[in-house]
Design a protein around this motif. Sequence first.
Motif, PDB file in Angstrom:
ATOM      1  N   ASP A 151       8.240  -3.336   6.592  1.00 34.73           N
ATOM      2  CA  ASP A 151       9.105  -2.780   5.413  1.00 34.73           C
ATOM      3  C   ASP A 151       8.292  -1.452   4.956  1.00 34.73           C
ATOM      4  N   ILE A 152       8.460  -0.586   5.876  1.00 37.01           N
ATOM      5  CA  ILE A 152       7.718   0.741   6.005  1.00 37.01           C
ATOM      6  C   ILE A 152       8.958   1.862   5.195  1.00 37.01           C
ATOM      7  N   VAL A 153       8.505   2.425   4.211  1.00 41.85           N
ATOM      8  CA  VAL A 153       9.253   3.751   3.861  1.00 41.85           C
ATOM      9  C   VAL A 153       8.501   5.014   3.941  1.00 41.85           C
ATOM     10  N   VAL A 154       9.199   5.951   4.381  1.00 36.36           N
ATOM     11  CA  VAL A 154       8.603   7.504   4.248  1.00 36.36           C
ATOM     12  C   VAL A 154       9.646   8.227   3.577  1.00 36.36           C
ATOM     13  N   SER A 155       9.246   8.686   2.343  1.00 38.46           N
ATOM     14  CA  SER A 155      10.234   9.373   1.534  1.00 38.46           C
ATOM     15  C   SER A 155       9.673  10.751   0.716  1.00 38.46           C
ATOM     16  N   SER A 156      10.784  11.570   0.327  1.00 43.84           N
ATOM     17  CA  SER A 156      10.210  12.408  -0.516  1.00 43.84           C
ATOM     18  C   SER A 156       9.969  12.248  -2.049  1.00 43.84           C
ATOM     19  N   THR A 157      10.228  10.923  -2.417  1.00 46.15           N
ATOM     20  CA  THR A 157      10.011  10.454  -3.839  1.00 46.15           C
ATOM     21  C   THR A 157       9.377   8.961  -3.676  1.00 46.15           C
ATOM     22  N   ARG A 158       8.450   8.722  -4.759  1.00 46.58           N
ATOM     23  CA  ARG A 158       7.994   7.408  -4.982  1.00 46.58           C
ATOM     24  C   ARG A 158       9.015   6.292  -4.677  1.00 46.58           C
ATOM     25  N   VAL A 159       8.887   5.181  -4.063  1.00 47.67           N
ATOM     26  CA  VAL A 159       9.262   3.997  -3.745  1.00 47.67           C
ATOM     27  C   VAL A 159       8.894   3.028  -4.555  1.00 47.67           C
ATOM     28  N   GLY A 160       7.623   2.746  -4.598  1.00 45.11           N
ATOM     29  CA  GLY A 160       6.909   1.412  -5.372  1.00 45.11           C
ATOM     30  C   GLY A 160       7.199   0.250  -4.450  1.00 45.11           C
ATOM     31  N   CYS A 161       6.756  -1.030  -5.016  1.00 47.47           N
ATOM     32  CA  CYS A 161       6.753  -2.249  -4.307  1.00 47.47           C
ATOM     33  C   CYS A 161       7.822  -3.113  -4.561  1.00 47.47           C
ATOM     34  N   ALA A 162       8.726  -2.605  -5.291  1.00 47.06           N
ATOM     35  CA  ALA A 162      10.268  -3.808  -5.486  1.00 47.06           C
ATOM     36  C   ALA A 162      10.859  -3.767  -4.241  1.00 47.06           C
ATOM     37  N   PHE A 183       0.920  -1.175   0.000  1.00 43.92           N
ATOM     38  CA  PHE A 183       0.071   0.022   0.036  1.00 43.92           C
ATOM     39  C   PHE A 183       0.894   1.237   0.026  1.00 43.92           C
ATOM     40  N   GLU A 184       0.488   2.028  -1.076  1.00 44.14           N
ATOM     41  CA  GLU A 184       1.388   3.394  -1.108  1.00 44.14           C
ATOM     42  C   GLU A 184       0.580   4.610  -1.431  1.00 44.14           C
ATOM     43  N   TYR A 185       0.869   5.697  -0.691  1.00 46.81           N
ATOM     44  CA  TYR A 185       0.330   6.723  -1.196  1.00 46.81           C
ATOM     45  C   TYR A 185       1.185   8.286  -1.174  1.00 46.81           C
ATOM     46  N   HIS A 186       0.737   9.075  -1.586  1.00 47.13           N
ATOM     47  CA  HIS A 186       1.434  10.506  -1.881  1.00 47.13           C
ATOM     48  C   HIS A 186       0.715  11.693  -1.616  1.00 47.13           C
ATOM     49  N   LEU A 187       1.148  12.527  -0.616  1.00 49.52           N
ATOM     50  CA  LEU A 187       0.563  13.714  -0.528  1.00 49.52           C
ATOM     51  C   LEU A 187       1.489  14.892  -0.945  1.00 49.52           C
ATOM     52  N   GLY A 188       0.996  15.894  -1.784  1.00 48.89           N
ATOM     53  CA  GLY A 188       1.650  16.880  -2.426  1.00 48.89           C
ATOM     54  C   GLY A 188       1.458  18.111  -1.471  1.00 48.89           C
TER      55      GLY A 188
END
Length: 236
Positions: free
Chosen positions: A225-236, A159-164
């Motif tokens: 496997d949680i990632v918080v970033s400024s760019t998209r990570v994806g599921c890989a 599950f991934e989301y983006h807040l701009g």
Amino acid sequence: MLRQLVLLSLALIPGSLAQVSEGFENGWDQSAWPTYAPDCSQGGKVTLDTANAHSGKNSMRVDGGGGYCGHIFFGTSKVPTGDVYVRAWIKASKALTAAHVTFITMPDSAQGNKKHLRIGGQNSILMFNRESDDATLPDLSPQGVATSAALPTGSWQCFEYHLGPDGTIETWLNDKVITGLTSKPGTANPNAAQWQRSSIKPKVTAINFGWESYGGDTNTFWYDDIVVSSTRVGCA
């Protein structure tokens, strides 16, 4: 090996881009990932699960109780300025029902004191909820519900989301766009009328994973496997 290479590459990215990458293989650092339960906490529980993981051996398990005070979360306040991308592998033991629930909650200073941007479910589908005016994304009309997706149970889901900073919201489940959980300024979305009535642009100060129920629903969720970033990570 692939996961190790991905985590290593994230570790080399400047702090302004990759704030958090955590698989809990060294256990649960409660100073970095404290529990969160605003107002009250009765019945919810967060534990490190050493027998159930998306990768490696560990994950975080949340047993959520029924009713608002059965809520419990764990999370991080390391949130980038500007664009915020969050990717987590999650597993739910029970399907989302017609009842309103939350499994990610984020204090949102744009909404005011003690107000949250929430991700969860209602009408058996995934949705965003803005606490200050109780708006949902998508609208919970039959047409809006059809543009979202159910959360599969009993297996790990990406599950991934983006807040701009401009108010954009984008969401993916297993790298597939969920159109109903998408809102962009200047872009018409016939199933986001309630959401787009407000000019609020989310400014979240923490990302918390867990469970909150506004009825009697209970559930168990796992997070890994949680990632918080400024760019998209994806599921890989």
